[in-house]
Write an enzyme that holds these catalytic residues in place. Structure first.
Site, short mmCIF file in Angstrom:
data_model
loop_
_atom_site.label_atom_id
_atom_site.label_comp_id
_atom_site.label_asym_id
_atom_site.label_seq_id
_atom_site.Cartn_x
_atom_site.Cartn_y
_atom_site.Cartn_z
N HIS A 1 -62.62 19.26 -62.64
CA HIS A 1 -63.05 18.83 -61.31
C HIS A 1 -63.43 17.34 -61.27
O HIS A 1 -62.85 16.59 -60.50
CB HIS A 1 -64.23 19.71 -60.83
CG HIS A 1 -64.69 19.41 -59.44
ND1 HIS A 1 -65.03 20.36 -58.52
CD2 HIS A 1 -64.87 18.23 -58.81
CE1 HIS A 1 -65.37 19.80 -57.38
NE2 HIS A 1 -65.29 18.49 -57.53
N HIS B 1 -71.00 11.52 -57.40
CA HIS B 1 -69.98 12.47 -57.87
C HIS B 1 -68.61 11.94 -57.49
O HIS B 1 -68.43 11.41 -56.39
CB HIS B 1 -70.22 13.84 -57.22
CG HIS B 1 -69.06 14.77 -57.38
ND1 HIS B 1 -68.62 15.21 -58.59
CD2 HIS B 1 -68.23 15.34 -56.46
CE1 HIS B 1 -67.58 16.02 -58.42
NE2 HIS B 1 -67.32 16.11 -57.13
N HIS C 1 -64.03 11.99 -58.87
CA HIS C 1 -62.95 12.67 -59.60
C HIS C 1 -62.13 11.67 -60.41
O HIS C 1 -60.95 11.46 -60.13
CB HIS C 1 -62.02 13.40 -58.61
CG HIS C 1 -62.72 14.35 -57.68
ND1 HIS C 1 -62.16 14.78 -56.48
CD2 HIS C 1 -63.92 14.98 -57.76
CE1 HIS C 1 -62.99 15.63 -55.88
NE2 HIS C 1 -64.07 15.76 -56.63
N GLU D 1 -68.58 -0.24 -76.84
CA GLU D 1 -69.83 -0.30 -76.09
C GLU D 1 -70.29 1.03 -75.49
O GLU D 1 -71.37 1.11 -74.90
CB GLU D 1 -69.72 -1.37 -75.00
CG GLU D 1 -69.50 -2.74 -75.64
CD GLU D 1 -69.87 -3.93 -74.79
OE1 GLU D 1 -69.96 -3.77 -73.57
OE2 GLU D 1 -70.05 -5.00 -75.37
N GLU E 1 -71.90 19.21 -51.34
CA GLU E 1 -72.50 19.18 -52.69
C GLU E 1 -73.96 18.73 -52.66
O GLU E 1 -74.52 18.38 -53.70
CB GLU E 1 -71.70 18.26 -53.61
CG GLU E 1 -70.24 18.61 -53.79
CD GLU E 1 -69.98 19.93 -54.54
OE1 GLU E 1 -70.96 20.60 -54.92
OE2 GLU E 1 -68.80 20.27 -54.72
O1 2HA Z 1 -65.55 17.46 -51.16
O2 2HA Z 1 -65.79 16.24 -54.25
O3 2HA Z 1 -66.85 18.52 -54.98
C1 2HA Z 1 -66.07 16.55 -51.99
C2 2HA Z 1 -66.09 17.00 -53.38
C3 2HA Z 1 -66.52 18.37 -53.66
ZN ZN Z 2 -65.68 17.01 -56.20
#
Ligand code: 2HA
Ligand code: ZN
Length: 269
Positions: A209, A138, A140, A168, A115
């Protein structure tokens, strides 16, 4: 040369990746982090020798010469604390703008996260808005992801729902969250779309995602995502129940006034 594993930014990166794993946001190889480091912060910890050159998939001319500490592709956040040199890498954007120079890490011959385009393009976009932006993250988070299955992806509505879930929220992310529909990950296309969304908010949800966050340091960026995820959790706990109370727009305006923040233009009535 000082031991790179004692650098404050390295210690913070290791603690953050571990904490994110412990939150349940980074199963298996899920998630990635990049931290822009000023040259003066890294120079005492590296020899200056380029270990190898790794091609980028796009032209990063705006950030030539800049150093980034980045999680590795296929690597598990769970393992960062046990073997940082294998799971992390310190790269410098090469003079041609299309290669990365590996200065430290990826010790098993690995490379940076798939990414990286979304990360670097987001850094470029955020730096234009805030020259002190250093972090792109990033992950999940469970409830944010769940919410993208049952809530409209309309950005104003999505943001308003999150703001209504905890008092908040509007103070922590007055800029709201932007949302991308499902797209193929790891591509320049999703990178470009994410960077475009980063121009108006520090968080971008990737439907079905995860989420991207940007901020000045790891704590601030973690805190942004943590707050949005908490709000999404409250939403998922209450969405199927009759809602009889909420935070009104009039109350949101009181929060704006009291905390000296301004909610995204047009998002409050
Ligand atoms: O592989 O989260 O979006 C890592 C990730 C891809
Ligand atoms: Zn991811």
């Amino acid at each position: 040369m000082k031991d790179i594993l004692t650098a404050p930014w390295m210690i913070e990166m290791i603690h953050t990746a571990t904490n994110m794993y412990d939150q349940g946001w980074d199963e298996r190889n899920g998630g990635n982090i990049s931290v822009l480091l000023p040259e003066e912060d890294v120079k005492d910890y590296i020899s200056g020798e380029v270990i190898r050159t790794i091609p980028l998939k796009f032209d990063a001319k705006e950030i030539i010469g800049k150093y980034f500490l980045v999680t590795g592709t296929g690597k598990y956040f769970k393992n960062v604390q046990y073997d940082p040199a294998r799971n992390l890498g310190l790269i410098r954007i090469a003079p041609n703008g299309t290669d990365a120079e590996l200065m430290w890490g990826y010790s098993d011959g690995g490379r940076f996260t798939s990414e990286l385009p979304a990360h670097l393009m987001s850094h470029i976009a955020r730096l234009q808005i805030d020259p002190d932006n250093r972090v792109v993250m990033h992950c999940h988070p469970t409830n944010i992801l769940a919410m993208t299955y049952v809530h409209t992806l309309d950005e104003r509505k999505f943001t308003r729902t999150l703001w209504q879930m905890c008092t908040e929220c509007i103070v922590v992310f007055p800029d709201g969250v932007n949302v991308l529909p499902w797209m193929l990950c790891g591509t320049n296309e999703i990178g470009e779309a994410t960077a475009e969304k980063m121009k108006t908010a520090r968080m971008v949800v990737w439907a079905q995602h995860g989420i991207y966050g940007a901020g000045r340091d790891l704590d601030e960026t973690f805190g942004l995502i943590e707050t949005a995820e908490k709000a999404a959790e409250i939403f998922m706990l209450t969405a199927h129940l009759p809602i009889i109370n909420t935070i009104s727009d009039a109350q949101m305006h009181k929060l704006e006034e009291h905390f000296g923040v301004k909610g995204r233009e047009g998002y409050l009535d």
